[in-house]
Design an enzyme around this catalytic site. Sequence first.
Site, PDB file in Angstrom:
ATOM      1  N   SER A 161       0.821  -1.218   0.000  1.00  8.92           N
ATOM      2  CA  SER A 161       0.000   0.000   0.000  1.00  8.92           C
ATOM      3  C   SER A 161       0.854   1.267   0.000  1.00  8.92           C
ATOM      4  O   SER A 161       2.020   1.239   0.414  1.00  8.92           O
ATOM      5  CB  SER A 161      -0.903   0.017   1.232  1.00  8.92           C
ATOM      6  OG  SER A 161      -1.655  -1.165   1.291  1.00  8.92           O
TER       7      SER A 161
HETATM    8  C1  LIG Z   1      -3.385  -3.800  -0.388  1.00  9.96           C
HETATM    9  S1  LIG Z   1      -2.871  -5.422  -0.106  1.00  9.96           S
HETATM   10  C2  LIG Z   1      -2.216  -5.379   1.523  1.00  9.96           C
HETATM   11  C3  LIG Z   1      -1.070  -4.443   1.693  1.00  9.96           C
HETATM   12  C4  LIG Z   1      -0.217  -4.680   2.879  1.00  9.96           C
HETATM   13  N1  LIG Z   1      -0.869  -4.690   4.142  1.00  9.96           N
HETATM   14  C5  LIG Z   1       1.049  -3.817   2.943  1.00  9.96           C
HETATM   15  O1  LIG Z   1       1.861  -4.105   3.799  1.00  9.96           O
HETATM   16  O2  LIG Z   1       1.221  -2.904   2.134  1.00  9.96           O
HETATM   17  C6  LIG Z   1      -4.413  -6.251   0.115  1.00  9.96           C
HETATM   18  C7  LIG Z   1      -4.291  -7.733   0.330  1.00  9.96           C
HETATM   19  O3  LIG Z   1      -5.504  -8.242   0.810  1.00  9.96           O
HETATM   20  C8  LIG Z   1      -5.590  -9.585   0.404  1.00  9.96           C
HETATM   21  N2  LIG Z   1      -6.949 -10.097   0.595  1.00  9.96           N
HETATM   22  C9  LIG Z   1      -8.039  -9.956  -0.217  1.00  9.96           C
HETATM   23  N3  LIG Z   1      -9.077 -10.599   0.320  1.00  9.96           N
HETATM   24  C10 LIG Z   1      -8.658 -11.148   1.484  1.00  9.96           C
HETATM   25  C11 LIG Z   1      -9.267 -11.941   2.486  1.00  9.96           C
HETATM   26  N4  LIG Z   1     -10.556 -12.307   2.402  1.00  9.96           N
HETATM   27  N5  LIG Z   1      -8.527 -12.337   3.531  1.00  9.96           N
HETATM   28  C12 LIG Z   1      -7.221 -11.987   3.640  1.00  9.96           C
HETATM   29  N6  LIG Z   1      -6.581 -11.250   2.719  1.00  9.96           N
HETATM   30  C13 LIG Z   1      -7.288 -10.819   1.658  1.00  9.96           C
HETATM   31  C14 LIG Z   1      -5.108  -9.557  -1.027  1.00  9.96           C
HETATM   32  O4  LIG Z   1      -4.658 -10.854  -1.430  1.00  9.96           O
HETATM   33  C15 LIG Z   1      -3.988  -8.530  -0.936  1.00  9.96           C
HETATM   34  O5  LIG Z   1      -2.743  -9.144  -0.830  1.00  9.96           O
END
Ligand SMILES: C[S@@+](CC[C@H](N)C(=O)[O-])C[C@H]1O[C@@H](n2cnc3c(N)ncnc32)[C@H](O)[C@@H]1O
Length: 424
Positions: free
Chosen positions: A89
Amino acid sequence: MNSNETDPILSAAEVSPSLDAEALHAAMVERIKDRQRKLGAPLPPRVERALSAVPRHLFTPGAELEAAYADESVITKTDEGGVNLSAVSAPSTIAGMLAQLGVEPGHRVLEIGSGGYNAALLAELVGPEGEVTTMDIDAEVVDRARHCLDQAGYGRVRTVCGDGAFGVPDFAAYDRLIVTVGTEDIPAAWVDQLAPTGRMVVPLRTRALMRSWALDRDGDRLISRSHMMCGFVPMQGAGRHQRNRIDLQGGAVTLWVDEGPDIDAAAMEKALSSPRAQAWSGVTRKRGEPFSDQDLWLAITLEGGCVLTATQDAVEQDVVAPSWRLGTPALVDGANLVYRAKLRPLGEAGDTFEFGAFAHGPDAQRLADQLTERFRVWDTHVRSRLQPQMVVYPVGTDAVDLLDGYLVDKLHTRIVLSWHAPTS
Ligand SMILES: C[S@@+](CC[C@H](N)C(=O)[O-])C[C@H]1O[C@@H](n2cnc3c(N)ncnc32)[C@H](O)[C@@H]1O
């Protein structure tokens, strides 16, 4: 064969940290501090120290150093259609959310949605006595985060693969829970796994508008402490939500109507092809002055409120002229559509802009007048005076037990929004 073809993850050593990285890193932290100051929410010193301690480029292998330290998310995975599934992010979003989260040394924290970077920041914030678990639904993302965390020296962060809709009960209760994926609702598991005095920070979409809400647990309900604008990829798995959208003019204009009104798409097509009425409010903003709280207030308080987006072409061809083509408050009333117009410049200096409304349909002028009147009400009674408060109740809570306010019913929760003078 290039080793990258077999292993897309570069080791930290291959990324070769340099003076450039240090300078870019320091500049990133300064930019974030400056931004938070301008938003009126100075960055807590502990968050600043964490940002300074974690080299972001170790979590964006393969990206240019400039990209690693720019205020942009670094996309790490897309689907066949090019839709973003995972990203590290944008640092200012992460910093703002960490400021909201208020992590203390020794806390036990769960992060839903992994990238590695935020988990490393959390590890800095909880210190050696605390615990960080980061989880993701995508095994590839978890592997990638694990690898980066190990390479960067954060081996003690726990990584888990699973559907975040169910949390991670094995390591609950959490003092802090941070969700880094866009969600339409707050599953009961998140509340159940939060310590009695715990706080969660969640990018929650309400009436088509996403905000990062900091929510404190109060028994079986949650009460907001702060909110912030943000944008995140949508949740997959059990929390996946088919967003309710009406595409008009072949997709050039879209109305997003989560929990919003039933819209007659044919009537909207007809409205859009009718002449545009306009009205101007006399309410102004200075260049750079934030007004995203107006969007939230309109979306929640307007009966028939929704959000309009448009393609660049649609704007260039003047099909619509919204204040922001990526998300402008709009209102549907029968066969009429009204939205906040592109703000019009006033005066010579070019730094003052007036709020107005553009409307289409048989009753367009009335609707345009009505929306501009709302701008005046916002200016007199809400702007800089009142703050939104969100209270989240479990689904099934009896109406008599809800606080007064605007009710938004979701699958797992009943959400009440109201506006109050800040208490401190
Ligand atoms: C924007 S990224 C996270 C960024 C991260 N926290 C960072 O350190 O920058 C969003 C993540 O949410 C995950 N995601 C989507 N649906 C999800 C779910 N139901 N449970 C867990 N993770 C999920 C996606 O696979 C993706 O990797």
